[in-house]
Design a protein around this motif. Structure first.
Motif, PDB file in Angstrom:
ATOM      1  N   PHE A 123       5.892   4.351   4.112  1.00 43.32           N
ATOM      2  CA  PHE A 123       7.063   5.188   3.848  1.00 43.32           C
ATOM      3  C   PHE A 123       7.761   5.560   5.157  1.00 43.32           C
ATOM      4  O   PHE A 123       8.988   5.518   5.254  1.00 43.32           O
ATOM      5  CB  PHE A 123       6.641   6.449   3.084  1.00 43.32           C
ATOM      6  CG  PHE A 123       7.759   7.397   2.791  1.00 43.32           C
ATOM      7  CD1 PHE A 123       8.794   7.039   1.937  1.00 43.32           C
ATOM      8  CD2 PHE A 123       7.778   8.666   3.351  1.00 43.32           C
ATOM      9  CE1 PHE A 123       9.826   7.931   1.649  1.00 43.32           C
ATOM     10  CE2 PHE A 123       8.808   9.558   3.067  1.00 43.32           C
ATOM     11  CZ  PHE A 123       9.832   9.184   2.220  1.00 43.32           C
ATOM     12  N   VAL A 149       4.683   2.565  -2.900  1.00 42.51           N
ATOM     13  CA  VAL A 149       5.771   2.839  -1.969  1.00 42.51           C
ATOM     14  C   VAL A 149       6.877   1.831  -2.252  1.00 42.51           C
ATOM     15  O   VAL A 149       6.659   0.624  -2.168  1.00 42.51           O
ATOM     16  CB  VAL A 149       5.303   2.729  -0.504  1.00 42.51           C
ATOM     17  CG1 VAL A 149       6.467   2.988   0.455  1.00 42.51           C
ATOM     18  CG2 VAL A 149       4.153   3.688  -0.235  1.00 42.51           C
ATOM     19  N   VAL A 156       8.013   7.369  -2.784  1.00 45.08           N
ATOM     20  CA  VAL A 156       6.587   7.172  -3.010  1.00 45.08           C
ATOM     21  C   VAL A 156       6.216   7.785  -4.349  1.00 45.08           C
ATOM     22  O   VAL A 156       6.559   8.931  -4.629  1.00 45.08           O
ATOM     23  CB  VAL A 156       5.735   7.828  -1.895  1.00 45.08           C
ATOM     24  CG1 VAL A 156       4.248   7.610  -2.139  1.00 45.08           C
ATOM     25  CG2 VAL A 156       6.143   7.312  -0.521  1.00 45.08           C
ATOM     26  N   CYS A 160      10.062   0.598  -0.717  1.00 50.82           N
ATOM     27  CA  CYS A 160      10.710   0.678   0.596  1.00 50.82           C
ATOM     28  C   CYS A 160      12.221   0.592   0.519  1.00 50.82           C
ATOM     29  O   CYS A 160      12.919   1.055   1.416  1.00 50.82           O
ATOM     30  CB  CYS A 160      10.174  -0.417   1.521  1.00 50.82           C
ATOM     31  SG  CYS A 160       8.436  -0.182   1.919  1.00 50.82           S
ATOM     32  N   ALA A 181      -0.061   4.410   2.709  1.00 49.23           N
ATOM     33  CA  ALA A 181       1.175   4.677   1.961  1.00 49.23           C
ATOM     34  C   ALA A 181       2.144   5.491   2.813  1.00 49.23           C
ATOM     35  O   ALA A 181       3.344   5.204   2.858  1.00 49.23           O
ATOM     36  CB  ALA A 181       0.855   5.417   0.661  1.00 49.23           C
TER      37      ALA A 181
END
Length: 96
Positions: free
Chosen positions: A42, A21, A53, A23, A38
């Motif tokens: 997200f 992930v 992702v 960010c 995950a």
């Protein structure tokens, strides 16, 4: 970035799906072996930071979710029902 891991159990090898992930676009990602974690990472990332992702399975890496125009989307055409279900569940739980 780490690819999927392989564990050897007896004479059998088991491949695990891994998720990365990111960010915030341009930053290093966080790796998860659990689709639920995950999806939660997200979900918590601000859409304006353009999170996305990646799913790693074997030698293949695919984008399974991303944020475009301030909206988070699960990528169409990618068969990752585990991540999709985890994301939808996390989104419902965080709505309350």
């Amino acid at each position: 970035m780490m690819r999927s891991t392989t564990e050897v159990i007896g004479s059998h090898s088991v491949r695990h799906e891994m998720y990365t992930v990111i960010c915030k676009s341009g930053q290093r990602g966080i790796e998860f072996s659990d689709a639920r974690l995950a999806a939660l990472a997200f979900l918590r990332a601000p859409a304006n930071d353009r999170p996305f992702v990646l799913r790693h399975q074997g030698n293949a890496t695919h984008v399974v979710a991303s944020a475009k125009a301030g909206t988070k989307l699960i990528e169409p055409g990618r068969l990752d029902d585990t991540f999709r279900a985890a994301y939808e569940s996390a989104a419902i739980a965080n709505a309350f």
